[in-house]
Design a protein around this motif. Structure first.
Motif, PDB file in Angstrom:
ATOM      1  N   LYS A 337      -6.423  -1.879  -0.913  1.00 27.10           N
ATOM      2  CA  LYS A 337      -6.673  -1.534  -2.312  1.00 27.10           C
ATOM      3  C   LYS A 337      -6.390  -2.730  -3.203  1.00 27.10           C
ATOM      4  O   LYS A 337      -5.390  -3.435  -3.013  1.00 27.10           O
ATOM      5  N   THR A 338      -7.310  -2.985  -4.148  1.00 22.73           N
ATOM      6  CA  THR A 338      -7.064  -4.057  -5.112  1.00 22.73           C
ATOM      7  C   THR A 338      -5.828  -3.709  -5.936  1.00 22.73           C
ATOM      8  O   THR A 338      -5.592  -2.546  -6.262  1.00 22.73           O
ATOM      9  N   PHE A 424     -10.393 -10.590  -6.694  1.00 22.93           N
ATOM     10  CA  PHE A 424     -10.446  -9.443  -7.588  1.00 22.93           C
ATOM     11  C   PHE A 424      -9.038  -8.986  -7.953  1.00 22.93           C
ATOM     12  O   PHE A 424      -8.062  -9.269  -7.263  1.00 22.93           O
ATOM     13  N   ALA A 426      -7.266  -5.201  -9.913  1.00 27.76           N
ATOM     14  CA  ALA A 426      -7.610  -3.793 -10.134  1.00 27.76           C
ATOM     15  C   ALA A 426      -8.466  -3.606 -11.377  1.00 27.76           C
ATOM     16  O   ALA A 426      -9.196  -2.611 -11.495  1.00 27.76           O
ATOM     17  N   LEU A 439     -18.333  -0.536  -0.326  1.00 23.86           N
ATOM     18  CA  LEU A 439     -16.869  -0.469  -0.258  1.00 23.86           C
ATOM     19  C   LEU A 439     -16.407   0.131   1.068  1.00 23.86           C
ATOM     20  O   LEU A 439     -15.365  -0.262   1.601  1.00 23.86           O
ATOM     21  N   HIS A 446     -11.435   0.443  -4.742  1.00 25.25           N
ATOM     22  CA  HIS A 446     -11.474  -0.167  -6.074  1.00 25.25           C
ATOM     23  C   HIS A 446     -12.043   0.859  -7.045  1.00 25.25           C
ATOM     24  O   HIS A 446     -13.037   1.525  -6.751  1.00 25.25           O
ATOM     25  N   THR A 448     -12.594   0.245 -10.661  1.00 24.36           N
ATOM     26  CA  THR A 448     -13.273  -0.267 -11.867  1.00 24.36           C
ATOM     27  C   THR A 448     -14.685  -0.663 -11.463  1.00 24.36           C
ATOM     28  O   THR A 448     -14.961  -1.812 -11.102  1.00 24.36           O
TER      29      THR A 448
END
Length: 512
Positions: A337-338, A424, A426, A439, A446, A448
């Motif tokens: 996860k970012t 990147f 979040a 993804l 992510h 956004t």
């Protein structure tokens, strides 16, 4: 000269002055009219001076002249006959070719015929003969039809072909003007606009600097997907209890009761695999690689495959060595996860568009290429990726990736994840078309996101989505994904960024 006119009937009297007499004289036959005309002309020529000196009543002279004028207008004249237009031999020597009518075709016949006539008109301007012009126009229209999969794409290809033919016309007139170019603002401001202190600004217009960097980021925030939209469209979401695992809200996770039985995602056949994912029984996969399309036919609608126009239930038009399955939404482990990062000095977390290509392995679809571009449409990251398991089908028709591309590749999915997590944050805006698919291939969570499939929705709503190439043809009048060797991930990512910039400009016009 005696002003009294003898009667044509030999009575010797003068013309009567009462209206009844005048009417009687005016309704006489053609011979009488000719006689009166002759006498009246002699009277006007020889006795003009006697009228004033002889004491004759002016009323009598006026009536005599009037009768003479009426008699002269009754003489017949011969009018020339109208000759009908006869077409020249040049226009009737050769008949223009006609597109044969085909019911249920992907492009209506009348549209094809209209553009064929336009092609012929342009070809006649530079071809040596009419037959040569017809042949060239037919070949150009045939190429445009074969390249197109729908009516909208045909219209765009035909327009580009027409422009190309017009450029071949020798000595084509070009509009040149020596007039000084004056801006709209100068017209509104007048001659003193450059010398005074006021300026004219349009509230709704966008300058170039409004669509770059932080300014573009602020405008794109209006198109971000909400958390409900992310769940509704099947985006991977973080598992509340298990770090490194994703959860999918649109479908239940597959039960692992029988991992040896799979269903082919291309032909729908059920097949058996070993513990390593190898097919136990070798059998060919006969399938349709195209999508189902509805076409209007006389009496209703029919559904056909876009690849071969075969009806639903017809035998497949493509043969593969073995069956395959997707598997991305079944393996939900290994996700990253970012994370949040400290804001930069300009408060701009970045805008990127990305696209991924995948191939079929023993475990399902796996990543083989990823491309990331920035808001300036420049590629910032592009690499081939070596799948974790053995490849069974490179899916080159759609991915564009071949065995030679991956032969010397050592980059793995973990390497790609490390690069993207560094690139990147979040808050970085990621743009893509059906980005949830990419993804899942990246095993990246992510939130956004700007999805062009959601910004430009299908008229029937979910689960239907418009294809990226259709959006580019409809809105930007450009043909993409036209390479027979497969898609290009950099082309698709660039198309998504350009679509969103176009969308922002169009929405700004409405808000003015």
């Amino acid at each position: 000269c005696n002003p009294a006119v003898p009667s044509p009937h030999g009575s010797g009297g003068v013309l009567p002055e009462d209206p009844a007499g005048s009417a009687a004289g005016s309704t006489a036959g053609c011979g009488r009219a000719k006689g009166l005309s002759f006498l009246a002309r002699r009277k006007e020529e020889d006795c003009s001076c006697a009228k004033s000196s002889s004491g004759i009543s002016p009323t009598l002279s006026l009536k005599a002249c009037t009768l003479a004028g009426m008699a002269s207008k009754t003489t017949s004249t011969i009018m020339p006959k109208r000759i009908a237009h006869v077409p020249s031999l040049q226009s009737t020597s050769l008949q223009r070719p006609v597109i044969p009518t085909e019911f249920g075709a992907k492009v209506p016949t009348n549209i094809r015929q209209r553009y064929l006539n336009l092609f012929i008109d342009e070809c006649l301007k530079f071809c040596s003969s009419s037959q040569e012009a017809f042949d060239k126009a037919l070949s150009e229209e045939k190429v445009a039809y074969e390249r197109s999969t729908s009516r909208n794409i045909y219209l765009n290809v035909a327009v580009n072909t027409l422009k190309k033919l017009r450029s071949l016309v020798p000595n084509s007139p070009t509009k040149t003007s020596n007039k000084k170019v004056v801006s709209h603002e100068a017209v509104l401001g007048g001659k003193l606009a450059a010398k005074t202190s006021f300026t004219l600004n349009r509230s709704g217009s966008l300058r170039a600097e409004d669509l770059t960097g932080a300014a573009l980021y602020r405008r794109l925030k209006e198109y971000l997907m909400s958390e409900e939209q992310l769940k509704e469209n099947g985006y991977p979401m973080p598992h509340p209890e298990k770090p490194g695992r994703a959860v999918l809200f649109t479908a239940e996770e597959k039960k692992t009761t029988d991992s040896s039985c799979r269903i082919c995602c291309r032909c729908g056949t059920e097949y058996m695999v070993s513990a390593s994912g190898t097919c136990i029984r070798k059998e060919e996969c006969v399938h349709h690689w195209g999508r189902l399309r509805k076409q209007r036919v006389p009496g209703g609608w029919e559904t056909h495959y876009s690849c071969c126009s075969g009806a639903v239930g017809s035998p497949g038009c493509q043969v593969a060595k073995q069956h395959v399955h997707d598997g991305r939404k079944e393996s939900l482990d290994g996700f990253v996860k970012t994370f949040e990062k400290l804001p930069t000095t300009d408060g701009y977390p970045g805008i990127y568009a990305l696209d991924c290509e995948m191939c079929y392995t023993k475990q399902g679809l796996e990543l083989t290429r990823v491309t990331v571009i920035n808001s300036d449409l420049k590629v910032v990251y592009d690499t081939f990726v070596k799948p974790d398991t053995k490849v069974v089908d490179y899916n080159t028709r759609f991915s564009g990736v071949t065995e030679e591309d991956l032969e010397n590749t050592s980059i793995t999915l973990r390497d790609v994840q490390a690069v993207l997590l560094n690139m990147f944050s979040a808050d970085t805006i990621l743009i893509g078309h059906s980005l949830e698919s990419d993804l899942f291939a990246l095993k990246l969570i992510h939130g956004t996101v700007v999805d062009t499939a959601i910004v430009f929705p299908h008229r029937l709503g979910l689960p239907y989505k418009r294809a990226l190439r259709t959006l580019m043809a409809d809105y930007l009048k450009r043909i993409i994904q036209d390479n027979v060797e497969g898609h290009d991930s950099s082309e698709d990512a660039r198309a998504c960024m350009e679509l969103m910039v176009w969308k922002i400009k169009e929405d700004a016009k409405v808000k003015r």
